[in-house]
Design a protein around this motif. Structure first.
Motif, PDB file in Angstrom:
ATOM      1  N   GLU A 214       0.854  -1.169   0.000  1.00 21.08           N
ATOM      2  CA  GLU A 214       0.000   0.000   0.000  1.00 21.08           C
ATOM      3  C   GLU A 214       0.893   1.221   0.000  1.00 21.08           C
ATOM      4  OE1 GLU A 214      -3.862   0.981   2.622  1.00 21.08           O
ATOM      5  OE2 GLU A 214      -2.808  -0.877   3.019  1.00 21.08           O
ATOM      6  N   LEU A 215       0.654   2.171  -0.892  1.00 29.12           N
ATOM      7  CA  LEU A 215       1.375   3.429  -0.790  1.00 29.12           C
ATOM      8  C   LEU A 215       0.549   4.314   0.131  1.00 29.12           C
ATOM      9  CD1 LEU A 215       2.610   4.116  -4.418  1.00 29.12           C
ATOM     10  CD2 LEU A 215       3.827   3.110  -2.508  1.00 29.12           C
ATOM     11  N   PRO A 216       1.005   4.480   1.359  1.00 30.76           N
ATOM     12  CA  PRO A 216       0.186   5.233   2.303  1.00 30.76           C
ATOM     13  C   PRO A 216       0.159   6.701   1.904  1.00 30.76           C
ATOM     14  CG  PRO A 216       2.310   4.779   3.259  1.00 30.76           C
ATOM     15  CD  PRO A 216       2.281   4.084   1.936  1.00 30.76           C
ATOM     16  N   PRO A 217      -0.846   7.433   2.370  1.00 35.09           N
ATOM     17  CA  PRO A 217      -0.894   8.853   2.048  1.00 35.09           C
ATOM     18  C   PRO A 217       0.298   9.566   2.686  1.00 35.09           C
ATOM     19  CG  PRO A 217      -2.477   8.319   3.748  1.00 35.09           C
ATOM     20  CD  PRO A 217      -1.947   7.028   3.242  1.00 35.09           C
ATOM     21  N   TYR A 218       0.745  10.663   2.053  1.00 33.25           N
ATOM     22  CA  TYR A 218       1.798  11.449   2.683  1.00 33.25           C
ATOM     23  C   TYR A 218       1.205  12.156   3.888  1.00 33.25           C
ATOM     24  CZ  TYR A 218       4.565  10.689  -1.467  1.00 33.25           C
ATOM     25  OH  TYR A 218       5.264  10.115  -2.470  1.00 33.25           O
ATOM     26  N   ARG A 219       1.930  12.119   4.978  1.00 31.42           N
ATOM     27  CA  ARG A 219       1.455  12.803   6.172  1.00 31.42           C
ATOM     28  C   ARG A 219       2.531  13.763   6.611  1.00 31.42           C
ATOM     29  NH1 ARG A 219      -0.379   7.055   8.403  1.00 31.42           N
ATOM     30  NH2 ARG A 219      -2.336   6.978   7.280  1.00 31.42           N
ATOM     31  N   PRO A 220       2.168  15.023   6.839  1.00 35.30           N
ATOM     32  CA  PRO A 220       3.174  15.943   7.357  1.00 35.30           C
ATOM     33  C   PRO A 220       3.648  15.426   8.712  1.00 35.30           C
ATOM     34  CG  PRO A 220       0.989  16.948   7.364  1.00 35.30           C
ATOM     35  CD  PRO A 220       0.858  15.656   6.655  1.00 35.30           C
ATOM     36  N   PRO A 221       4.962  15.178   8.881  1.00 32.62           N
ATOM     37  CA  PRO A 221       5.423  14.611  10.145  1.00 32.62           C
ATOM     38  C   PRO A 221       5.175  15.573  11.304  1.00 32.62           C
ATOM     39  CG  PRO A 221       7.189  14.667   8.511  1.00 32.62           C
ATOM     40  CD  PRO A 221       6.043  15.438   7.952  1.00 32.62           C
ATOM     41  N   VAL A 222       4.845  15.020  12.462  1.00 30.47           N
ATOM     42  CA  VAL A 222       4.736  15.842  13.663  1.00 30.47           C
ATOM     43  C   VAL A 222       6.169  16.088  14.118  1.00 30.47           C
ATOM     44  CG1 VAL A 222       3.694  16.034  15.943  1.00 30.47           C
ATOM     45  CG2 VAL A 222       2.621  14.625  14.201  1.00 30.47           C
ATOM     46  N   PHE A 223       6.729  17.259  13.750  1.00 32.45           N
ATOM     47  CA  PHE A 223       8.166  17.473  13.735  1.00 32.45           C
ATOM     48  C   PHE A 223       8.855  17.190  15.068  1.00 32.45           C
ATOM     49  CE2 PHE A 223      12.051  19.954  13.717  1.00 32.45           C
ATOM     50  CZ  PHE A 223      12.607  19.544  12.522  1.00 32.45           C
ATOM     51  N   TRP A 224       8.458  17.944  16.122  1.00 29.08           N
ATOM     52  CA  TRP A 224       9.203  17.816  17.374  1.00 29.08           C
ATOM     53  C   TRP A 224       9.020  16.465  18.028  1.00 29.08           C
ATOM     54  CZ3 TRP A 224      13.118  20.626  17.804  1.00 29.08           C
ATOM     55  CH2 TRP A 224      13.130  21.907  17.237  1.00 29.08           C
ATOM     56  N   LYS A 225       7.798  15.913  17.878  1.00 29.25           N
ATOM     57  CA  LYS A 225       7.552  14.608  18.456  1.00 29.25           C
ATOM     58  C   LYS A 225       8.451  13.557  17.789  1.00 29.25           C
ATOM     59  CE  LYS A 225       4.017  11.487  18.967  1.00 29.25           C
ATOM     60  NZ  LYS A 225       2.959  11.046  18.115  1.00 29.25           N
ATOM     61  N   THR A 226       8.589  13.675  16.461  1.00 25.99           N
ATOM     62  CA  THR A 226       9.432  12.744  15.737  1.00 25.99           C
ATOM     63  C   THR A 226      10.880  12.859  16.190  1.00 25.99           C
ATOM     64  OG1 THR A 226       8.001  12.995  13.847  1.00 25.99           O
ATOM     65  CG2 THR A 226      10.160  12.048  13.455  1.00 25.99           C
ATOM     66  N   ILE A 227      11.360  14.083  16.323  1.00 25.80           N
ATOM     67  CA  ILE A 227      12.733  14.300  16.765  1.00 25.80           C
ATOM     68  C   ILE A 227      12.930  13.651  18.130  1.00 25.80           C
ATOM     69  CG2 ILE A 227      14.435  16.057  17.441  1.00 25.80           C
ATOM     70  CD1 ILE A 227      13.883  16.299  14.554  1.00 25.80           C
ATOM     71  N   TYR A 228      11.973  13.898  19.016  1.00 27.06           N
ATOM     72  CA  TYR A 228      12.084  13.376  20.368  1.00 27.06           C
ATOM     73  C   TYR A 228      12.117  11.846  20.389  1.00 27.06           C
ATOM     74  CZ  TYR A 228      10.900  12.353  25.205  1.00 27.06           C
ATOM     75  OH  TYR A 228      10.904  11.855  26.475  1.00 27.06           O
ATOM     76  N   THR A 229      11.119  11.226  19.721  1.00 28.03           N
ATOM     77  CA  THR A 229      11.064   9.767  19.793  1.00 28.03           C
ATOM     78  C   THR A 229      12.254   9.129  19.103  1.00 28.03           C
ATOM     79  OG1 THR A 229       9.535   9.877  17.955  1.00 28.03           O
ATOM     80  CG2 THR A 229       8.608   9.335  20.086  1.00 28.03           C
TER      81      THR A 229
END
Lengths: 254, 472
Positions: free
Chosen positions: B283-298
């Motif tokens: 499945e090509l999932p939809p593009y999702r704008p990353p949740v920036f700071w949360k991504t950096i943190y995790t």
């Protein structure tokens, strides 16, 4: 001092997320077990994190969760263990990640199963939903990614869907924590059996197959009177699923 | 409950299976799909008029196009690497001066003050502490940049497009298209890549993915590539092009790794792991704008710190071993010197030397400590000043000084190129080997996965050395 007025929603008992205590990985001594199933990339891990307060890695690609993850939360003084299962398209195949999901729903005896689906791709997702409803009577449909559905101008009528499927349906956008209070309330109600489900069973099967399923399922029930999913076992036996045959022999189902 | 009745049920199911015919699976699937579409009909409303323009589809047209797909992939890899190389420089040198120039002498003085015997302070501070300090200084900054960038791309939804682009190549090499995903994970950490192969259904294709995952240049090996490319490759071209040249060399090695991955997938699927290529839905999932700071943190917590901790756990005992083999003498030579001299002949054949080979043996637990081990052994064998004594692992302050030590140790451009190649093509680290064993539960396949890359490394470096020597 100005007193902050709460919106009608926040004071409503239905919204009451205040009873939620995120317990993280502390999964000892719990009252209920909740399984989290669904197609790949529908946001199961995001729902999982929203409920447990854990920060399981989430990623935008199918197949990110390959083993099951466990977490816990407390809601209205009752403890729930939450099990995040790998995403699967179906329970009919045999890859290792799909087996993990199937075995848990089948043998793990969860109190209830939350099926997370992508609201904008409902038709494809229902394939798995219908299969899970064959296995278990206690399920909730979590209609996730509502924000994306809205963006794509797709409207889903949760009430009609709930009536057709015979299980509660909760609309959520877990990434933005929307609908999580309602989901919690529904989980609690179903776990305490305040709601009853009458799940949809697959109907339009050709007569000769239906007859065979019926015959087999009756004789399974005769052997294991308490078994809940004799119909599903009958399906699997007719397909010659070696693991289910082995499971019957070892009595894994009871 | 008697087993007789259960056997009876199983017998009954066999009989019934004969009666209903073998299209049961298809009939059942069809019924399920039919019901699904019936349910959707009454509960879902779509506004097709407005759906026509979809930004996702437009992006996909470009990033999965035959013309632009691969260039965009290389470009993104280049940008991520470039940011990592440039960005990691400053924090790395700051950490190095803090941990090595400031804290290390302080610890030494403290040990002297407390009257530690020389072997104890040497073992603990020059061995264990320095190994750990080096790993932190060298690994933490690039990881803290590389992992979040990679995670942002992942959250955006780019990885499945990579899998889509490479699917045809995987199919031709007899492997599973999802291997593109596990290969990408391998660029971060091979052990993580091996675990990720669980998404591949067929055991045959999963084994191929596990065995060839080591050809993804992992995080522990990027710094080695970057350092050697900067010192030796960058110096060959005029200065204004030197960073471009070293960046290209590093990307070249990574691409070569992908080439070897395809080659061995193909070779395995034609020989010991023969079989059909299985089809799958991606499945090509939809593009999702990353949740920036949360991504950096995790990504910092989940990936960077966990991988770093692992490296530290393995580096500490390795540091102790290095110090010991350099300080225990048999006759007039230390064990290390004796090993280096006996490996020199074989090393020369491969365009390497005894020091490099010994360093790779010592560094089996963690690829990150290869370069400091090489430096330390070189100083000891050549006997030049600049280090802190026998068995002391150190980092030289500047890249130029590191280059000087290596050149004094007899390094040429050929040595550098071959060490870069050997860094790509050698056995997986011990964590990965253990993970392979846990995933395959087979000693045979674990051994094959461990030895195959080393053999490839020997063959490639040998050939390069011979050709190089003929033409120069």
């Amino acid at each position: 001092m100005e007193k902050q007025t709460k919106s009608a929603c926040e004071t409503c008992s239905h919204y009451n997320a205040e009873g939620l205590k995120k317990l993280g990985v502390n999964t000892e001594s719990f009252d209920f077990v909740v399984a989290l199933a669904g197609n790949p990339n529908t946001g199961k891990s995001t729902v999982f994190n929203a409920l447990t307060g854990l920060r399981q890695h989430t990623g935008n690609w199918p197949g990110k969760t390959v083993a099951r993850a466990e977490g816990a939360f407390e809601y209205n003084a009752q403890k729930y263990k939450l099990v995040d299962l790998p995403g699967t398209y179906s329970l009919l195949s045999t890859s290792e990640d799909e087996e993990v999901a199937r075995d848990f729903i089948l043998f793990g005896k969860p109190t209830l199963t939350v099926i997370v689906v992508d609201a904008s791709r409902l038709e494809r997702n229902l394939n798995l939903v219908l299969q899970i409803l064959e296995i278990t009577d206690h399920a909730i449909l979590c209609l996730n990614l509502m924000d994306e559905a809205k963006r794509n101008h797709i409207e889903v009528d949760a009430r009609i869907l709930a009536k057709d499927l015979g299980i509660p349906v909760v609309a959520t956008s877990a990434r933005f924590k929307e609908g999580i209070p309602e989901l919690l309330k529904t989980i609690s109600d179903l776990a305490n059996r305040k709601i009853t489900c009458k799940p949809h069973k697959i109907k339009n099967i050709p007569k000769n197959i239906e007859k065979a399923v019926e015959e087999l399922s009756t004789s399974i029930k005769k052997e294991y009177p308490t078994i809940a999913n004799s119909r599903w076992l009958a399906f699997r036996l007719l397909e010659g699923d070696k693991q289910v045959i082995e499971g019957l022999r070892t009595g894994k189902f009871v | 409950m008697s087993t007789k009745n259960i056997e009876h049920i199983i017998e009954l199911s066999k009989d019934l299976r004969w009666q209903i015919g073998d299209d049961f699976h298809d009939v059942l699937s069809e019924s399920i799909y039919a019901e699904a579409s019936k349910i959707v009909e009454s509960s879902v409303k779509k506004d097709d008029q407005k759906r026509r323009f979809r930004i996702d589809a437009q992006i996909d047209k470009i990033v999965t196009s035959k013309v632009w797909g691969f260039p965009i992939m290389l470009l993104l890899l280049g940008v991520v690497l470039w940011l990592t190389i440039i960005g990691a420089n400053y924090p790395s040198s700051m950490l190095a001066s803090l941990l090595l120039d400031m804290i290390h002498p302080m610890l030494k003085n403290g040990a002297n003050f407390l009257d530690f015997p020389w072997w104890l302070s040497g073992f603990l501070i020059d061995g264990v502490y320095l190994a750990v300090a080096w790993v932190i200084a060298v690994m933490l900054p690039p990881m803290a940049i590389f992992f979040p960038l990679f995670t942002l791309l992942e959250d955006f939804g780019y990885l499945p497009r990579v899998a889509f682009n490479m699917d045809a190549l995987f199919k031709k090499s007899g492997a599973h298209g999802k291997q593109a995903l596990t290969m990408s994970m391998g660029f971060g950490c091979n052990a993580a890549g091996v675990v990720a192969t669980r998404i591949i259904d067929s055991p045959r294709e999963r084994l191929i993915a596990i065995i060839t995952n080591n050809f993804s240049l992992c995080n522990g090996r990027w710094p080695t590539q970057i350092l050697l490319a900067t010192i030796f490759i960058g110096a060959v071209v005029p200065e204004s092009y030197s960073s471009l040249a070293s960046l290209s060399a590093v990307i070249g090695i990574a691409v070569l790794g992908i080439f070897f991955m395809f080659f061995f997938s193909w070779a395995l699927s034609k020989t010991v792991l023969k079989g059909e290529v299985s089809t799958f839905n991606l499945e090509l999932p939809p593009y999702r704008p990353p949740v920036f700071w949360k991504t950096i943190y995790t990504s910092l917590i989940d990936r960077t710190l966990i991988v770093l901790w692992r490296a530290i756990v393995f580096a500490a005992p390795a540091g102790a071993v290095i110090w010991l083999i350099c300080n225990i003498y048999i006759g007039s030579e230390s064990i290390a010197a004796w090993l280096v001299h006996s490996l020199d002949g074989f090393g020369f054949l491969l365009g390497l030397n005894g020091v490099v080979l010994l360093a790779y043996i010592v560094a089996i637990p963690a690829n990150e400590i290869v370069i400091p081990t090489i430096l330390m052994l070189t100083v000891m064998v050549v006997g030049i000043g600049g280090g802190a004594g026998a068995g002391v692992m150190f980092e030289l302050d500047s890249v130029t000084a590191t280059g000087d030590v290596l050149k004094a140790g007899g390094w040429t451009l050929l040595t550098a190129v071959n060490v870069m190649l050997f860094s790509l093509l050698h056995n997986p680290c011990s964590t990965t080997i253990y993970t392979i064993y846990k995933e395959t539960k087979s000693k045979k396949w674990t051994t094959i996965a461990s030895i195959l890359p080393v053999i490839a490394g020997f063959v490639v470096t040998f050939l390069v050395a011979q050709v190089w020597r003929i033409f120069s």
